[in-house]
Structures are given as C-alpha cells and as structure tokens.
Write an enzyme that holds these catalytic residues in place. Structure first.
Site, PDB file in Angstrom:
ATOM      1  N   LYS A 327       0.831  -1.208   0.000  1.00 34.75           N
ATOM      2  CA  LYS A 327       0.000   0.000   0.000  1.00 34.75           C
ATOM      3  C   LYS A 327       0.869   1.265   0.000  1.00 34.75           C
ATOM      4  O   LYS A 327       0.597   2.214  -0.723  1.00 34.75           O
ATOM      5  CB  LYS A 327      -0.932  -0.012   1.219  1.00 34.75           C
ATOM      6  CG  LYS A 327      -1.925  -1.151   1.148  1.00 34.75           C
ATOM      7  CD  LYS A 327      -3.130  -0.887   2.015  1.00 34.75           C
ATOM      8  CE  LYS A 327      -4.178  -1.955   1.819  1.00 34.75           C
ATOM      9  NZ  LYS A 327      -3.738  -3.324   2.175  1.00 34.75           N
ATOM     10  N   ARG A 436      -2.421  22.412  27.747  1.00 36.06           N
ATOM     11  CA  ARG A 436      -1.184  22.568  28.527  1.00 36.06           C
ATOM     12  C   ARG A 436       0.032  22.176  27.692  1.00 36.06           C
ATOM     13  O   ARG A 436       1.132  22.690  27.918  1.00 36.06           O
ATOM     14  CB  ARG A 436      -1.274  21.724  29.805  1.00 36.06           C
ATOM     15  CG  ARG A 436      -0.137  21.970  30.767  1.00 36.06           C
ATOM     16  CD  ARG A 436      -0.490  21.602  32.190  1.00 36.06           C
ATOM     17  NE  ARG A 436       0.638  21.875  33.083  1.00 36.06           N
ATOM     18  CZ  ARG A 436       1.439  20.927  33.575  1.00 36.06           C
ATOM     19  NH1 ARG A 436       1.215  19.660  33.312  1.00 36.06           N
ATOM     20  NH2 ARG A 436       2.441  21.260  34.350  1.00 36.06           N
ATOM     21  N   ASP A 507     -14.138  18.726  30.537  1.00 35.11           N
ATOM     22  CA  ASP A 507     -14.008  17.748  31.628  1.00 35.11           C
ATOM     23  C   ASP A 507     -13.466  18.493  32.843  1.00 35.11           C
ATOM     24  O   ASP A 507     -12.550  19.313  32.707  1.00 35.11           O
ATOM     25  CB  ASP A 507     -13.003  16.642  31.270  1.00 35.11           C
ATOM     26  CG  ASP A 507     -13.486  15.755  30.131  1.00 35.11           C
ATOM     27  OD1 ASP A 507     -14.669  15.879  29.740  1.00 35.11           O
ATOM     28  OD2 ASP A 507     -12.677  14.954  29.622  1.00 35.11           O
TER      29      ASP A 507
END
Ligand SMILES: Nc1ccn([C@H]2C[C@H](O)[C@@H](COP(=O)(O)OP(=O)(O)OP(=O)(O)O)O2)c(=O)n1
Ligand SMILES: [Mn+2]
Length: 591
Positions: A327, A436, A507
């Site tokens: 590939k 960060r 979060d």
C-alpha cells in the site's frame, strides 16, 4: 481492561507485525493451469450431480437490503443490477475468515448471495464434497489453511484467494482461478518431494488426483514463511517475546526519550495522511488491531528521514509487513490508494465513520444504526433510540467535532478557575491536555482542580458543577460524576457567553493534593507519552497511573502479584525524578 494489559498487548502486537514477512509468488505454467482447471471443472460437475437431493444443511445468508446496497457501491456495482448477473448460481462457497476484514466478509457474502451463490457459514469435512470452492485471504498459505480447516491435506476443491472473488464481483463474471489459486507449500531446500510430504502432512491413504498432480508438477508456493508449522511459528515468535519480557529498558532508551519539540520533518506526508484515513476507517468498523497496525506503521514512516523510494524500503520499517508495504508503495508511486478509494466510495464505511463521531456511540452502536437503515445524523435525530449522551452528541454533532483555538480553551479555564476560587480560596484549577501541551487547537478542555491544603478539595466538586450550571456556562451533562478512588470527574458541554460562541466539551477533574503530581502528568498527556511512561515503569518494577507512582511492583506476565508501595510525588517534577528521567516540560510531551 487494565491499561497496562492493553499496553503489553499493543507492544507485542507491534512486534509480531514486524516479524511477519511476505514472499513473492511463483506462477503456474499454462499446462499446469489447464490440468488444474480441467480437474476442477470435472470435480464441480460431479459435485453438482452428487448434491442433488443431498441433505447437508446449508445456510443461505439473508441479503439485508442495506449491506447489499453498500457493497454495490464498494464494488462499483452500478448501472447493471448485480441480481441480473447470477454468476455464482449453483456455486457453494465457504469463506475462511482468517485474515479477511469482517466488513469485507459481509460484503462478499451479500454479493455472492445476490449473484445466486450459496454461502456455507460453517465448515467441516462433510461439506467438502458439496463445495464449489473455498475463499481464503490473499496472504493465506496452504499449511495454515489445512490447519484452520482441520484438513490433513490440500482439499479436492479449489482454494482461491479473496482477490479473485473481488475481481469476479467487479467484472461480473467468473474469472480463471490463475493466478489466484492457493498452492501447496514448497520447501526452501531442494528436496521438494520430501517437503511436500511433511508440509502437507500427506497422510491420506492414496493421494488424491489433485495431490498426485501437484506432486508431479512440483507446484510451489509463495507465502511459505508467513505461517508454517506450529513448531516453526512458536520457535520464531516465542523467544522474541521472552527476550522482550525479560528485557530492561534503560531510562535513556525510553520510547519518548526525545522531546517532541522541533519534531523531525515528515518526508512522507502523502503516505501518512492516507494511512491515517485507513486507520480511522478501521477504527470505525471496530477493526482495532488493524487500526493499531496502521498507527504503528504511521509512526515509523513519520520518523523515516527521507522520502520512501522503494517497496523494500517501506518493508524494512518497523511494523510494516508485506501488504502494508504494497500500500505504501502504491501511494508512493501513484499518489493514490485503491483500497482507500474503495472505502471512500463505500456507503457503509462512510456512514460508520459519521456515526462513530457521535459522542457516546462506538463502532457497535454505529453498525446497529446502519443495520436499522439509518444513514444520516437527521435519521438518528428522528428514528434512532438514543441514550441521553448520544442525544447531546447528535444535537451538537458539528460543534463537538470542531476543535477550538487554544485561546478559547484558555477562556474556558478562566471561567472554571474563577468559579472554583469563589467557592474556596486558594484552589488550583489548571487546564491540562492538549492546552497545557501548547497545542494551537484543542478538542476539549480538561481542567484539573485541587487544593494545596490537602482537604479543601473535598466537597468542591458538586458546588462547582452546580455553580457553573446556574450561570448557564455548563449546558449539557454527559457524565455527571465518575468516581475513581479519590478523584471525581465531570464530563459535559459548556458555552462561553457572547455572540458566535460554540458548544465545547469540558471535563472537570477534582483530585486530592496528594495525587496532584501524578494527575497532572496523566491529564497533560499525550496519551502516547503516558503509555511510554507506563512502559518505562514496567521495566523498573514500578507502576504509574493518574493516582500514584508505585515502586517494588511484582508482576507475573500481565498480572500484578504485588501492588508495590506508593512513592510521594507532590509535584510533576518529582514524578520524573522517581522515574530517573529528566523533567520534560508539557509542550515537549506532544508525541
Ligand atoms: N486513553 C487515554 C485518554 C486520555 N489520556 C490522558 C492523556 C490526554 O492528554 C489527557 C486528556 O485526554 P484528551 O482525550 O482530552 O486528549 P488531549 O487533551 O491530549 O487532546 P484533545 O485536544 O483532542 O482533547 O488524558 C490517556 O492517557 N489515555
Ligand atoms: Mn483534551
């Protein structure tokens, strides 16, 4: 699954990928081919006669309308409806699944059925007499095929490689088996006859017509080294695994020993881009190991210091086997990858990709939706049975997929920090993750919250979430609270005030100060950097997660016999120190 266990599996799998080699195929002569064809056509006529009234149970795959539709596109079955071309009528086919992607098998089955053929779902020696042919993966070799099918010798039906089936489906006619026939394995040494005996375990009394023919003509294979006998296989792979299990990686040889800053240029971006797309596709079809194999190869290609200019060069890279080298070489030569194009024109693949991007939906859910006939996000909104998370994922589909500029992540961090400080003085709220690490864009914001007094973090979690909800900043919950040990995590969606603001994933993780050092390392990432740290730990009888660093861990294989003892790591620096590696600033951990 335990993360360490996944690390170990991934590590060894990568190794095994590297160990697999491809060998060139030798072709049959025209005479050999004629003989072969003659034998098979006689055999299949005989079988058809025999099968009339034969009570052997066959299962016919029900062609589900959607998968037929998808495969129509996958194999460019347009204009002429494939049902008009019953090329497989009276053909009884078994597909040996080993090595063939699940999705491809399903497509084959549907197409064969549509073309009038009958699929055997199960194989045992009793169906051999009624089979027209067996389809195997292109990389299959005779020994392995015999072993998987519990056959003592090469069967008396043609065993044909799957690329033959693809070509037949594409051209809507039965093509000659050559050059797709699986052949008997020949030895590397010269005594072909001897080897034929041992390799095929020619124990059947009085060799079959086919066997005699093959012996006489010394037909040879091809993939003999890929997977030969069990003993050979074990002898090859086991020592490597043992050697690695026993090896001690020195900190200076740690996988991420180089800073990620000023990364080396990628001389093969065209290749890695296309392989990334392939990996994503395999992830969406739940083909985890294949996706992993691609990711490993992509990493090796990225690190390669020059453009790839030959198949051999591609093949020499760690994690690149013969088929992947094919590939890579195809892209290097033509700038294109047929397989990717096939995927891109395949409706099912595209829909699975679309659906796995819904927050809260994995490959299985995506497939279930597809099988229900759903195709678009609007279909999901109107017809699917959605969990509360998926409802959010569907409603905010585009916005949640969009990465935000880091400045916006900074603003979100500020809102959370100010709310936290207003509840408890001296609180620390730090955006970790890609923000960060200094990335220009962030997929979400991961804010870590703690308090240096070691106790004031308690009770802040619910107050903080409530406050942010009341102010309208948090708009949707995905997971209201996820507790692991002493840490609490909230997963949700927020939106900054003002015009043209988008919904963003947020979060919030509240941790005790004693776990802050390890939590900072963990939530800063990257995920790959974390894996490399855990791997390093294992070599030093340590363990590391978002809670703690432990020493004196005793392991047996993948199991921990002794959990070890916690080392105090109040800061991020102390984690690096305990691991005996130099401190690495967050922006240099973006591996
Ligand atoms: N399987 C995982 C997932 C996450 N993490 C850690 C490292 C990540 O950096 C951090 C935050 O996870 P994210 O998924 O938010 O990843 P990033 O913040 O790094 O990237 P993004 O910009 O996509 O959010 O958690 C990990 O170690 N292993
Ligand atoms: Mn993140």
């Amino acid at each position: 699954m335990d993360e360490e266990f996944i690390d170990t599996i991934s590590f060894f799998l990568g190794l095994i990928f590297t160990e697999i080699h491809k060998f060139k195929h030798k072709k049959m002569s025209a005479t050999e081919l004629n003989l072969f064809d003659k034998h098979f056509s006689m055999a299949s006529r005989k079988r058809i006669l025999e099968t009339k009234g034969n009570p052997i149970k066959r299962t016919k795959t029900e062609p589900s309308s959607d998968s037929v539709e998808s495969s129509k596109e996958c194999f460019a079955f347009n204009k002429v409806d494939s049902s008009e071309k019953k090329i497989f009528s009276n053909k009884y086919i078994y597909i040996l699944p080993a090595g063939i992607e699940k999705m491809r098998i399903n497509i084959f089955k549907n197409q064969i059925t549509k073309c009038g053929g009958t699929i055997y779902e199960q194989f045992d020696s009793t169906v051999l007499n009624t089979l027209s042919f067996i389809i195997v993966d292109d990389k299959m070799d005779t020994n392995r095929m015999c072993k998987l099918l519990h056959l003592e010798s090469y069967p008396t039906v043609p065993v044909v490689k799957s690329s033959w089936l693809s070509s037949c489906l594409r051209e809507k006619k039965i093509l000659p088996f050559e050059p797709y026939l699986l052949r008997i394995v020949e030895s590397h040494n010269d005594s072909t006859d001897n080897h034929l005996k041992s390799s095929t375990k020619a124990t059947s009394p009085g060799p079959s017509q086919l066997q005699t023919f093959l012996n006489k003509n010394k037909i040879s294979d091809s993939n003999s080294n890929y997977s030969s006998s069990d003993e050979e296989k074990e002898a090859g792979i086991k020592p490597v695994i043992e050697a690695l299990t026993n090896s001690k990686v020195k900190p200076e040889k740690w996988i991420c020993a180089q800073s990620s800053k000023n990364p080396k240029p990628n001389f093969n971006t065209n290749i890695t881009d296309m392989l990334e797309e392939m990996a994503k596709t395999y992830e969406s079809t739940n083909d985890k190991w294949r996706a992993f194999g691609y990711q490993k190869a992509i990493k090796a290609i990225r690190n390669y210091p020059k453009p790839i200019t030959s198949w051999e060069e591609a093949k020499s890279l760690p994690g690149v086997g013969g088929r992947l080298a094919d590939k890579i070489w195809e892209i290097a030569q033509s700038g294109e990858l047929r397989k990717l194009k096939e995927f891109e024109s395949c409706e099912m693949t595209q829909v699975l990709k679309l659906f796995t991007n819904v927050w809260g939906a994995g490959p299985q859910t995506a497939l279930a939706w597809y099988q229900q006939g759903l195709r678009t996000i609007d279909d999901l909104k109107q017809k699917a049975h959605l969990t509360s998370q998926q409802k959010v994922g569907v409603r905010l589909y585009d916005e949640l997929l969009d990465r935000m500029p880091r400045e916006e992540a900074g603003e979100i961090e500020k809102v959370v920090r100010e709310a936290a400080e207003s509840i408890q003085e001296g609180i620390i709220a730090q955006a970790c993750g890609s923000y960060r690490r200094g990335k220009a864009t962030c997929g979400d914001v991961d804010v870590l919250v703690t308090h240096p007094d070691g106790k004031s973090h308690k009770g802040i979690f619910f107050k903080l979430i409530t406050k942010l909800k009341e102010s309208g900043f948090l708009t949707d919950d995905l997971v209201s609270v996820e507790q692991t040990g002493n840490q609490k995590k909230y997963l949700g969606v927020c939106k900054l005030e003002g015009p043209n603001r988008k919904h963003r994933r947020l979060d919030i993780i509240v941790v005790p100060y004693s776990e802050y050092g390890c939590a900072l390392v963990y939530f800063t990432g990257s995920a790959h950097f974390n894996r490399s740290l855990r791997h390093l730990c294992k070599t030093q009888n340590m363990s590391l997660n978002e809670h703690a660093l432990k020493i004196g861990v005793v392991r047996k294989g993948a199991d921990k016999i002794y959990e070890g003892t916690i080392v105090q790591t109040p800061t991020e620096e102390s984690v690096f120190e305990a691991l005996k590696i130099p401190y690495r600033p967050p922006e240099e951990r973006d591996h």
